[in-house]
Structure formats: C-alpha cells, structure tokens
Design an enzyme around this catalytic site. Structure first.
Site, short mmCIF file in Angstrom:
data_model
loop_
_atom_site.label_atom_id
_atom_site.label_comp_id
_atom_site.label_asym_id
_atom_site.label_seq_id
_atom_site.Cartn_x
_atom_site.Cartn_y
_atom_site.Cartn_z
N SER A 129 13.09 -13.46 -17.67
CA SER A 129 12.35 -12.37 -18.04
C SER A 129 11.19 -12.13 -16.94
O SER A 129 10.53 -13.09 -16.52
CB SER A 129 11.65 -12.31 -19.27
OG SER A 129 10.90 -11.28 -19.58
N GLY A 186 24.86 -14.56 -27.40
CA GLY A 186 23.92 -13.55 -27.88
C GLY A 186 24.93 -12.05 -27.27
O GLY A 186 23.98 -11.04 -26.65
N ARG A 225 25.18 -14.64 -34.07
CA ARG A 225 25.31 -15.01 -35.64
C ARG A 225 25.94 -13.71 -36.28
O ARG A 225 26.45 -13.95 -37.45
CB ARG A 225 23.94 -14.97 -36.16
CG ARG A 225 23.33 -16.45 -35.71
CD ARG A 225 21.70 -16.22 -35.74
NE ARG A 225 21.18 -15.05 -35.11
CZ ARG A 225 19.79 -14.71 -34.97
NH1 ARG A 225 18.98 -15.46 -36.11
NH2 ARG A 225 19.15 -13.99 -34.39
N ARG A 226 25.98 -12.58 -35.88
CA ARG A 226 26.29 -11.33 -36.70
C ARG A 226 27.89 -11.18 -36.39
O ARG A 226 28.25 -10.74 -35.33
CB ARG A 226 25.41 -10.11 -36.17
CG ARG A 226 24.10 -10.14 -36.92
CD ARG A 226 23.23 -9.14 -36.42
NE ARG A 226 22.86 -9.05 -35.17
CZ ARG A 226 22.38 -8.24 -34.12
NH1 ARG A 226 21.65 -7.12 -35.01
NH2 ARG A 226 21.91 -8.36 -33.16
N PRO A 246 14.38 -9.61 -16.07
CA PRO A 246 14.47 -8.26 -16.45
C PRO A 246 12.96 -7.92 -16.85
O PRO A 246 12.22 -8.66 -17.44
CB PRO A 246 15.31 -7.78 -17.32
CG PRO A 246 16.23 -8.99 -17.65
CD PRO A 246 15.45 -10.10 -17.25
N THR A 253 26.00 -9.96 -29.60
CA THR A 253 26.39 -8.70 -30.50
C THR A 253 25.40 -7.56 -30.35
O THR A 253 25.62 -6.59 -30.97
CB THR A 253 25.81 -9.47 -31.90
OG1 THR A 253 24.52 -9.88 -31.62
CG2 THR A 253 26.68 -10.72 -32.44
N TYR A 283 6.07 -16.39 -26.30
CA TYR A 283 7.25 -15.91 -25.57
C TYR A 283 7.33 -16.22 -24.21
O TYR A 283 8.34 -16.51 -23.62
CB TYR A 283 7.74 -14.32 -25.97
CG TYR A 283 8.64 -13.66 -25.15
CD1 TYR A 283 10.08 -14.15 -25.68
CD2 TYR A 283 8.59 -12.82 -24.21
CE1 TYR A 283 11.18 -13.75 -25.03
CE2 TYR A 283 9.68 -12.22 -23.53
CZ TYR A 283 10.86 -12.79 -23.81
OH TYR A 283 12.00 -12.26 -23.15
N VAL A 299 13.60 -3.64 -21.01
CA VAL A 299 14.95 -3.19 -21.29
C VAL A 299 15.09 -2.67 -22.76
O VAL A 299 14.53 -3.28 -23.87
CB VAL A 299 16.18 -4.21 -21.09
CG1 VAL A 299 17.45 -3.72 -21.24
CG2 VAL A 299 15.91 -5.14 -19.95
P1 NDP Z 1 18.88 -8.02 -28.11
O1 NDP Z 1 17.89 -8.20 -29.38
O2 NDP Z 1 19.51 -6.63 -28.15
O3 NDP Z 1 19.92 -9.13 -28.21
C1 NDP Z 1 19.42 -10.49 -28.47
C2 NDP Z 1 21.08 -11.60 -28.55
O4 NDP Z 1 20.28 -12.71 -28.85
C3 NDP Z 1 21.71 -10.87 -29.84
O5 NDP Z 1 22.97 -10.90 -29.53
C4 NDP Z 1 21.52 -12.00 -30.93
O6 NDP Z 1 22.84 -12.12 -31.74
C5 NDP Z 1 21.30 -13.07 -30.04
N1 NDP Z 1 20.76 -14.36 -30.81
C6 NDP Z 1 19.24 -14.20 -30.91
N2 NDP Z 1 18.88 -15.35 -31.71
C7 NDP Z 1 20.13 -16.12 -31.72
C8 NDP Z 1 20.38 -17.29 -32.36
N3 NDP Z 1 19.43 -18.04 -33.10
N4 NDP Z 1 21.72 -17.81 -32.27
C9 NDP Z 1 22.62 -16.82 -31.72
N5 NDP Z 1 22.30 -16.04 -31.17
C10 NDP Z 1 21.08 -15.35 -30.98
O7 NDP Z 1 17.70 -8.36 -26.98
P2 NDP Z 1 17.98 -8.34 -25.48
O8 NDP Z 1 19.70 -7.82 -25.12
O9 NDP Z 1 17.22 -7.48 -24.78
O10 NDP Z 1 17.93 -10.03 -25.08
C11 NDP Z 1 19.05 -10.63 -24.54
C12 NDP Z 1 18.13 -11.39 -23.65
O11 NDP Z 1 17.23 -10.69 -22.60
C13 NDP Z 1 17.07 -12.29 -24.39
O12 NDP Z 1 16.96 -13.92 -23.80
C14 NDP Z 1 15.73 -11.80 -23.97
O13 NDP Z 1 14.58 -12.63 -24.04
C15 NDP Z 1 15.92 -11.10 -22.63
N6 NDP Z 1 14.99 -10.28 -22.08
C16 NDP Z 1 14.96 -9.00 -22.81
C17 NDP Z 1 14.11 -7.96 -22.02
C18 NDP Z 1 13.97 -6.72 -22.83
O14 NDP Z 1 13.12 -5.88 -22.53
N7 NDP Z 1 14.85 -6.45 -23.75
C19 NDP Z 1 13.49 -8.15 -20.87
C20 NDP Z 1 13.81 -9.61 -20.18
C21 NDP Z 1 14.42 -10.49 -20.76
P3 NDP Z 1 22.40 -12.55 -33.26
O15 NDP Z 1 21.43 -11.74 -33.59
O16 NDP Z 1 23.87 -11.65 -33.78
O17 NDP Z 1 22.54 -13.82 -33.60
C1 8X3 Z 2 11.14 -9.29 -22.42
C2 8X3 Z 2 10.13 -7.98 -21.90
O1 8X3 Z 2 8.03 -6.97 -21.60
O2 8X3 Z 2 8.13 -8.72 -23.68
O3 8X3 Z 2 10.98 -10.34 -21.74
O4 8X3 Z 2 8.14 -9.30 -21.05
S1 8X3 Z 2 8.76 -8.26 -21.90
#
Ligand code: NDP
Ligand code: 8X3
Length: 255
Positions: free
Chosen positions: A140, A9, A34-35, A183, A11, A153, A186
């Site tokens: 998370s 992930g 994927r992207r 986290p 991207t 989730y 974010v």
């Molecule tokens: P983004 O949506 O910015 O990034 C998510 C990444 O996951 C992308 O690069 C996406 O790539 C990849 N991804 C999703 N589905 C797939 C798939 N089926 N196959 C391959 N890659 C996949 O979100 P975040 O950076 O915030 O999220 C990253 C992680 O952090 C996640 O596990 C999320 O649950 C966790 N998290 C996020 C928080 C927040 O508040 N943002 C807080 C706590 C945890 P692409 O779409 O190109 O495939």
């Molecule tokens: C992503 C953040 O607030 O949905 O894990 O738990 S929150």
C-alpha cells in the site's frame, strides 16, 4: 498451458477483481477467504464465464492450523502453484496510538503480517521445489508513508515491504519472482471494514474525487505477471490521479 494462481482474500475488492481477470487470462484459481457464500458465488460466476478451474479454500488466514490444513489438503495437481497473490488484509480502526484499540491492532498484525507469512511459508517451498513461481504481495501507499491515525496499519504495510524484500533475497537463487503492488485509495470494502460497518464514514473516504477501482489493481497485477521470464517488477506504486501524498487529495466540495 494454464497456470495456477492462489489468491488470498478473493471474496471482495482487489482479490475478487483479480480472480475474475486472471480467469479470463489462462489461469486456474485457488481462491481463499472466510465468507463461504461469497466464495461460492464467485466460483459460479467464473466457471460460467470462463474455462478456468476453481478450488475454494474457506479459512481464516490468522489461524496457522487452518492455513496448514487448507494448503496441505490440496489435491496434488493443485499444489503446482505458479502464482501466490498475498492480498488478504485489512485496516481496523482509525485512532492515535495512545487511544488505540489493542484488539484492532492484533487483527491487523495477525492478518496482514502473520497470515501473509503463514501461507507464504507453506506455498513457497512448493515453488522452490519446482524452481518456478511468482509471489505478489499487496502492500500500500501505507507501506511507504505513515499518515495520521494510520499508525499500526501503516506499520503492517511497512512490514509487507520489508518481507517482500526478504523473500526476494531468499528465493533469488531459486528463480522465484517476488513483487509488491502498492495501491493508493481503492474503493472496495476496505473502508467499511476500517470503520466497522459505518457506511457514512466509509463513503466519505471516497467522496469528492475519483479513487482507484479494484479492476485497476487487477490490471496492474496482470501486467506484473505477464512480464517475460527475465523481468521482475520489484514494486509498483499505483495512485489515483486525484491523490498525491497518502492524505493529499484533489477533492471537489460536495454538499
Ligand atoms: P476488501 O475488504 O474488499 O477485501 C479484503 C479481503 O481480505 C476480503 O476478501 C477478506 O475476505 C480478506 N480477509 C480479511 N481478513 C481475512 C482473514 N482473517 N482471513 C482470510 N481472508 C481475510 O479490501 P481490499 O480489496 O481493498 O483489500 C485487499 C488488500 O489491498 C488488503 O491487503 C489491503 O490492505 C490492500 N490495500 C487496499 C487499499 C484500498 O484503498 N482499498 C489500498 C492499498 C492496499 P473475508 O472477509 O471473506 O475473509
Ligand atoms: C489502504 C489505503 O489510504 O489507508 O492501504 O493507505 S490507505
């Protein structure tokens, strides 16, 4: 000597920020997502700005076949993976269980739990064979608390906490470090994905307070990785100063 980190992930968001930071800190990178255009743009940026070698793996982590092909076809020298960052993940939908969309549930379970397990199953034997490696699972605050409309989730992130513990027990005798980074809010594409492209709903999540930024989590990951051999950060919970409980924010009114 440079090390090899595989980040799922990469991207956007946390994965992308971590790729950039690790490229500046002695890591060669295997980046997945994927992207493909976003992956290619990231590779170009990293190779222009650092000495890091970069391999791109463009696949859907929900597919075991695609994940197997991606890892098994890596050149041999790239199979010496030192660090696996299980970051790919998502929330989709925000609803009660009784009104929930089953397709959304399947996307979350298939990505956050099954996808994480698929790639770990393929990469961890390579680490065990070399008796070295560090797996970091991105969990998370949702892995520690359940909040309204977060049901499935939160369940997937509770599962991440549980499998992290399992991996740590299973690979203890092999000297493999296993950590989770958990986290709070974010500001990434996370909410845009959760609200299925609705920009207004997504931006409301971060209005009125200062959330974490992807770079904050990248720095935390680098801290976890840079501890000495005898130290493993088991789990690290990182919250915005303006967030206490998962739904308890210090928000200023905005008009
Ligand atoms: P983004 O949506 O910015 O990034 C998510 C990444 O996951 C992308 O690069 C996406 O790539 C990849 N991804 C999703 N589905 C797939 C798939 N089926 N196959 C391959 N890659 C996949 O979100 P975040 O950076 O915030 O999220 C990253 C992680 O952090 C996640 O596990 C999320 O649950 C966790 N998290 C996020 C928080 C927040 O508040 N943002 C807080 C706590 C945890 P692409 O779409 O190109 O495939
Ligand atoms: C992503 C953040 O607030 O949905 O894990 O738990 S929150």
């Amino acid at each position: 000597m440079r090390k090899i980190a595989l980040i799922t992930g990469a991207t956007s968001g946390i994965g992308k920020a971590t790729a950039i930071l690790l490229s500046q800190n002695g890591y060669d990178l295997i980046l997945t997502g994927r992207r493909d255009k976003k992956l290619a743009a990231l590779k170009e940026k990293i190779t222009q700005e650092s000495d890091a070698g970069v391999i791109l793996l463009n696949f859907d982590i929900r597919s075991l076949d695609e994940t197997k092909a991606a890892i098994n076809n890596l050149p041999n020298e790239w199979k010496a993976i030192d660090v696996l960052i299980n970051n790919a993940g998502l929330a989709v939908g925000f609803n009660t269980v009784q009104d929930g969309n089953i397709d959304d549930w399947e996307r979350m379970i298939d990505t956050n739990i099954k996808g994480l397990l698929y790639i770990t199953r393929l990469v961890s034997p390579l680490m065990v064979k070399r008796k070295r490696g560090h797996i970091i699972n991105i969990s998370s605050i949702a892995g520690k608390e359940t909040y309204p409309f977060g049901n499935v989730y939160c369940a997937t992130k509770h599962a991440v906490q549980s499998v992290t513990k399992g991996m740590r027990i299973d690979m203890l005798k092999d000297g493999i470090k296993v950590s989770s980074v958990s986290p709070g809010a974010v500001n990434t594409e996370f909410s845009l994905v959760r609200f299925k492209g609705n920009k207004e709903k997504a931006s409301q999540v971060y209005n009125g307070f200062t959330p974490l930024f992807a770079e904050d989590i990248a720095e935390t990951i680098l801290f976890v990785l840079s501890r000495p051999r005898h130290v493993t950060i088991d789990d690290i919970l990182v919250m915005p100063t303006d967030q206490a409980f998962s739904r308890d924010f210090n928000k200023q009114e905005t008009n």
